[in-house]
Design an enzyme around this catalytic site. Structure first.
Site, PDB file in Angstrom:
ATOM      1  N   LYS A   1      26.533  14.970  30.628  1.00 18.84           N
ATOM      2  CA  LYS A   1      26.638  16.390  30.260  1.00 18.84           C
ATOM      3  C   LYS A   1      25.514  16.949  29.376  1.00 18.84           C
ATOM      4  CE  LYS A   1      31.324  17.400  31.533  1.00 18.84           C
ATOM      5  NZ  LYS A   1      32.217  16.282  31.809  1.00 18.84           N
TER       6      LYS A   1
ATOM      7  N   PHE B   1      39.714  11.032  32.507  1.00 23.99           N
ATOM      8  CA  PHE B   1      38.876  11.600  33.572  1.00 23.99           C
ATOM      9  C   PHE B   1      37.517  10.921  33.538  1.00 23.99           C
ATOM     10  CE2 PHE B   1      35.739  14.491  35.358  1.00 23.99           C
ATOM     11  CZ  PHE B   1      36.301  14.740  36.594  1.00 23.99           C
TER      12      PHE B   1
ATOM     13  N   ASP C   1      33.361   5.945  27.789  1.00 19.77           N
ATOM     14  CA  ASP C   1      32.835   7.101  28.514  1.00 19.77           C
ATOM     15  C   ASP C   1      32.637   8.218  27.493  1.00 19.77           C
ATOM     16  OD1 ASP C   1      32.519   9.455  29.910  1.00 19.77           O
ATOM     17  OD2 ASP C   1      34.034   9.004  31.431  1.00 19.77           O
TER      18      ASP C   1
HETATM   19  C1  LIG Z   1      32.558  15.544  33.033  1.00 17.79           C
HETATM   20  C2  LIG Z   1      32.963  14.146  32.838  1.00 17.79           C
HETATM   21  C3  LIG Z   1      32.641  13.147  33.776  1.00 17.79           C
HETATM   22  C4  LIG Z   1      31.982  13.461  35.097  1.00 17.79           C
HETATM   23  O1  LIG Z   1      30.691  13.945  34.947  1.00 17.79           O
HETATM   24  P1  LIG Z   1      29.918  14.596  36.218  1.00 17.79           P
HETATM   25  O2  LIG Z   1      28.555  14.881  35.696  1.00 17.79           O
HETATM   26  O3  LIG Z   1      30.697  15.820  36.605  1.00 17.79           O
HETATM   27  O4  LIG Z   1      29.928  13.581  37.290  1.00 17.79           O
HETATM   28  C5  LIG Z   1      32.985  11.849  33.472  1.00 17.79           C
HETATM   29  N1  LIG Z   1      33.611  11.538  32.334  1.00 17.79           N
HETATM   30  C6  LIG Z   1      33.925  12.465  31.413  1.00 17.79           C
HETATM   31  C7  LIG Z   1      34.607  12.047  30.149  1.00 17.79           C
HETATM   32  C8  LIG Z   1      33.634  13.801  31.633  1.00 17.79           C
HETATM   33  O5  LIG Z   1      33.987  14.723  30.738  1.00 17.79           O
END
Ligand SMILES: *Cc1c(COP(=O)(O)O)cnc(C)c1O
Length: 390
Positions: free
Chosen positions: A244, A128, A215
């Protein structure tokens, strides 16, 4: 119900008015223990007085000027993050998806420098990366991509935690420029790769001149028991994305890069109006300082181990429990069937949890949680899972 809100979320029928550490309090004064931290956002808990003071003072002094001028707080934050992560330069934005957009644009520029016409970024099944067009195209969950065709081309999906799958890509003839993945898959169900996996990917990227992009939007900033999850493996990626927990609730994202990748974006090729403004930078700087001073990485590692040991001891033998996984305070309990209903049952017990990937109970408690609160979470979750198992 919120009929003037687009129905992008299925919301629980509860609203909180105040917060305090690991607790959220609704309008009737009922207290809920938060084992999710706003999805790994409020690592320092709710209404942290240190963050609240910094944000209030900065709001009175200066909120925004724009990136047309120097922003000393942003520069200081960049130095701090680069130092912690072992990276060279930082681009600031406002969310995880935006941080990943910057990473993807770095890959495209990198490909342009190599004069590749059809560059590919290798991404993982079950991943994701966000909800924008580029990041959902990079996301390895068909249900996130469904209905949004045409998607952005240039992504190749391979199985996660499978070194041989990347070796097969290596043997192929595609114009690969980068490999992008989560250090632990969060939304995918707290999927933790085998030891040595990131090291193997680093080696493959090195020998092919590919960028390794991690990520760490969910895993970064002490969550897994290290400042960044790749530090468990002693490697350094070319690009790291954060968001986050970076602002403890203020919207801040960052894309960190080292070496060649750090020089790809030039004036005119990328930007963000809000990114790294004085208010956001002050909050994020305070987050890094409070995390350092509190040794929260060590705390997450230690408390995560306590939780994992107790879950394994109390739930490990149940037939319905497929696997209990965790890295620091990122814990997943995979059950044998859909268990979304556990979220409502936990709410009735005044506990906030999450279920992801359909059958994985996901816990992301604040890093500042007390040991007593931590045992309270384990007690309640064990009770619910035992009832679920019948
Ligand atoms: C939550 C998340 C995102 C997206 O972040 P947003 O601030 O909602 O755009 C991207 N990558 C990972 C691994 C995430 O957990």
């Amino acid at each position: 119900m919120p009929e003037a809100i687009m129905t992008t979320y299925k919301r629980l029928d509860v609203a909180f008015e105040t917060g305090q550490g690991a607790w959220l309090i609704d309008g009737q004064g009922t207290r809920y223990l938060d084992a999710l931290s706003g999805i790994a956002v409020c690592g320092l808990g709710h209404a942290h007085p240190g963050i609240a003071d910094v944000v209030a003072q900065q709001a009175r002094r200066l909120v925004h000027t724009s990136n047309l001028y120097r922003i000393p707080l942003q520069e200081k934050l960049a130095r701090s993050l680069a130092g912690l992560a072992g990276m060279d330069r930082v681009f600031f934005c406002n969310s995880g998806a935006e941080a990943n957009e910057a990473a993807i644009k770095i890959c495209r520029k990198f490909a342009a420098h190599k004069q590749l016409s059809d560059p590919l970024i290798v991404v993982m099944e079950g991943s994701f990366h966000g909800r924008t067009m580029a990041t959902l195209s990079a996301t390895g969950k068909p249900e996130v991509r469904a209905g949004f065709s045409p998607l952005l081309p240039g992504f190749q999906y391979i199985p996660y935690n499978d070194v041989s799958a990347l070796e097969q890509v290596e043997a192929g003839r595609g114009q690969v420029v980068a490999v992008m993945l989560e250090a632990v898959q969060g939304e995918g169900g707290v999927v933790i790769p085998d030891p040595g996996y990131l090291q193997a990917l680093r080696r493959i990227c090195d020998r092919n001149g590919w960028l390794l992009i991690l990520d760490e939007v969910q895993t970064g900033l002490c969550r897994t028991g290290a400042w960044f999850a790749y530090q468990h493996e002693g490697i350094r990626p070319d690009v790291v994305t954060l968001a986050k927990s970076l602002g403890n609730g203020l919207p801040v994202g960052a894309c960190l890069a080292s070496g060649t990748a750090a020089g790809m974006l030039q004036p005119g090729s990328h930007g963000s109006t809000f990114g790294g403004n004085p208010l956001a930078s002050a909050a994020a700087l305070a987050v890094t300082e409070i995390m350092s001073a509190g040794n929260l990485a060590e705390r997450a590692a230690e408390f995560g181990r306590i939780m994992l040991d107790r879950f394994r001891a109390e739930l490990g033998d149940l037939d319905e429990v497929v696997e209990i996984r965790g890295k620091g305070l990122m814990i997943g309990i995979e059950l044998s069937r859909d268990c979304a209903g556990l979220v409502d049952q936990a709410l009735e017990q005044r506990l906030l949890i999450n279920v992801t990937a359909g059958k994985v109970v996901r816990l992301l408690p604040p890093l500042v949680i007390s040991e007593e609160e931590l045992h309270h979470i384990v007690d309640t979750v064990c009770l619910l899972v035992k009832k679920f198992a019948g």
